[in-house]
Design an enzyme around this catalytic site. Structure first.
Site, PDB file in Angstrom:
ATOM      1  N   CYS A  89      43.111 -78.592  37.128  1.00  0.00           N
ATOM      2  CA  CYS A  89      43.736 -78.350  35.831  1.00  0.00           C
ATOM      3  C   CYS A  89      44.709 -79.482  35.490  1.00  0.00           C
ATOM      4  O   CYS A  89      44.275 -80.586  35.199  1.00  0.00           O
ATOM      5  CB  CYS A  89      44.407 -76.977  35.823  1.00  0.00           C
ATOM      6  SG  CYS A  89      44.759 -76.370  34.152  1.00  0.00           S
ATOM      7  N   HIS A 112      40.239 -73.102  37.875  1.00  0.00           N
ATOM      8  CA  HIS A 112      41.057 -72.474  38.913  1.00  0.00           C
ATOM      9  C   HIS A 112      40.197 -71.488  39.695  1.00  0.00           C
ATOM     10  O   HIS A 112      39.269 -70.893  39.157  1.00  0.00           O
ATOM     11  CB  HIS A 112      42.221 -71.702  38.290  1.00  0.00           C
ATOM     12  CG  HIS A 112      43.299 -72.545  37.712  1.00  0.00           C
ATOM     13  ND1 HIS A 112      44.179 -73.264  38.486  1.00  0.00           N
ATOM     14  CD2 HIS A 112      43.655 -72.774  36.416  1.00  0.00           C
ATOM     15  CE1 HIS A 112      45.040 -73.891  37.696  1.00  0.00           C
ATOM     16  NE2 HIS A 112      44.741 -73.623  36.436  1.00  0.00           N
TER      17      HIS A 112
END
Length: 494
Positions: A338, A445
């Site tokens: 991310c 994630h």
């Protein structure tokens, strides 16, 4: 149906509220009851994506796991207010799963009157749909400087007439003073809601605690209903806002995974599964010296961040940019997740002028353009067959995870120099790999929480299958059933 409410309060942050709430959710669910968790306000950069007919968006990770423990579908009502710290004095406000710019801009003391109706309505709806609601408090209920604007502790307890347990961390010392002091600072109308004291993280023979529990009961008329032994490896991520700074290793160390611990690290709970892999050391890094001893077989991870630009500036100020580049230059594996993916690129562009443009670390020929809209969704994708070593074990593996980010990342538009290539290894711009193969960035994630990915990456080191969350939850319920005094847990429902 109006649910009975049980509330877990703590004398301090880190006392054990989150995991005890999770254990209670599974315990009551195993009794055949319909159970839901609840936390009015959570301050954490550990968040999960939820989607149900009650709404979609973000909630705190703790409430997400508590819902799974309760065998219920996670939804935004279980954590109506989520504060995601972006600086020491500023947090992004997420109300009922969605970012609220108006509340984010509002002074925090002014928010309580605006958000309380949402909190009360969410709790009342959960009570109407369930047999039991297990509520987690925040910090301490005896923060008397904050009692006038309380929306998460005793105001919630009074609203639903909750049966409260007050838990303390005895390993810190001063546990009985913490319990008595907390009780003493509460007004009588709130003291009567406390049905038992819980001593958590105790080492040694519980008989040595005498006569303190009885003395405390004589003073407060409240019994100590459980003494819970220290249990490091219970299998849950650390409590929200509590950073587990210990390096962990299971068995003789064969490989190190070094996670950069910048100030606004987010979603660190996704690394919990790595703590249980034999031969793997998980360490949290804040200085270049901690990376100096890594070998090429070791990994460096740049995790998520709630403040990408400022954490990137912090990383540079520590000299970690050069240390990460040196590890990559030696052929060492570098993974960005991310915000970590964004940092690995050439540039971060901020058209809105919020944080300003910044150069990236330049380990991937990518450019990220920040946007006002946030991507929040569950995602499933399959890694390309051609993903190169050291990540080649992921070839053709389908993984499930979630995205929480602002910005779009693409290969740089100018011609790349020889050998400077960003290869897409997940569809939709979800993951990119450099030409050498050792640097990988992904928006997804939850890679290490996906059983298929974990087996692919560490199968040779695993001693049998990794315990499922269901197994972890049942162990937690077994643990409290063993250590609470007989009749206490059923008695909280009466």
């Amino acid at each position: 149906m109006t649910a009975k409410c049980i509330m877990v309060l703590g004398t301090t942050s880190g006392a054990g509220k989150s995991w005890l709430t999770t254990a209670l959710c599974r315990y009551y669910a195993r009794q055949g009851l319909k159970v839901a968790p609840f936390k009015a306000q959570n301050m954490s950069n550990n968040a999960r994506v939820v989607a149900s007919d009650k709404g979609s968006g973000e909630i705190g990770s703790a409430q997400y796991f508590q819902a799974l423990a309760a065998r219920s579908v996670p939804d935004v009502r279980m954590n109506p207010l989520l504060l995601k710290p972006e600086a020491d004095t500023h947090s992004q406000v997420v109300l009922m799963g969605r970012v609220s710019d108006a509340l984010t801009a509002m002074p925090w003391r002014s928010r309580s009157n605006h958000v309380w109706p949402h909190i009360a309505a969410a709790l009342d709806e959960l009570r109407s749909e369930n047999d039991v609601v297990v509520i987690e408090g925040a910090g301490s209920p005896a923060e008397i400087n904050l009692s006038g604007s309380d929306i998460v502790n005793m105001r919630v307890a009074r609203h639903c007439d909750a049966a409260c347990l007050l838990v303390t961390d005895i390993d810190r010392g001063g546990a009985f003073a913490h319990l008595y002091g907390t009780w003493a600072l509460l007004p009588e109308r709130e003291r009567v809601l406390i049905k038992g004291f819980v001593l958590n993280k105790f080492r040694g023979d519980a008989a040595l605690l005498a006569p303190a529990p009885q003395m405390l009961q004589d003073l407060t008329r409240i019994a100590t209903v459980a003494t819970l032994p220290m249990w490091w490896q219970h299998g849950l991520p650390e409590e929200d806002g509590v950073f587990d700074d210990r390096s962990t290793a299971s068995g003789a160390v064969k490989q190190t995974v070094a996670v950069i611990a910048y100030p606004r690290i987010s979603n660190l709970d996704e690394f919990q599964p790595l703590k249980n892999i034999p031969g793997l050391r998980l360490m949290w890094v804040r200085s270049p010296a901690e990376l100096a001893g890594l070998s090429a077989s070791d990994w460096v991870i740049l995790p998520g961040s709630k403040a990408t630009s400022s954490d990137l500036a912090w990383l540079r100020a520590q000299g970690l940019d050069a240390a990460v580049a040196a590890h990559a230059g030696r052929g060492g594996a570098v993974l960005g997740i991310c915000a970590g993916l964004q940092m690995l690129g050439k540039a971060l562009i901020d058209p809105q002028g919020v944080d300003g443009d910044a150069p990236g670390l330049g380990l991937l020929p990518l450019v990220t353009v920040f946007e006002l809209d946030k991507t929040v969704r569950h995602t499933q994708a399959t890694f390309a067959d051609g993903i190169a070593a050291p990540w080649h074990a992921l070839a053709a593996v389908t993984v499930s995870g979630y995205e929480i980010h602002q910005g779009i990342t693409q290969p740089q538009s100018t011609p790349a120099t020889a050998g400077e290539v960003a290869r897409a290894v997940l569809p939709g711009g979800l993951a990119w790999q450099n030409a050498a193969g050792n640097v990988l960035g992904l928006y997804l994630h939850g890679l290490f929480e996906d059983p298929g990915a974990l087996q692919a990456l560490f199968g040779a080191q695993l001693n049998g299958p990794v315990p499922t969350l269901d197994v972890v939850f049942d162990r937690l319920a077994d643990f409290i059933e063993l250590h609470f005094q007989p009749g206490v847990l059923p008695g909280l429902l009466t």
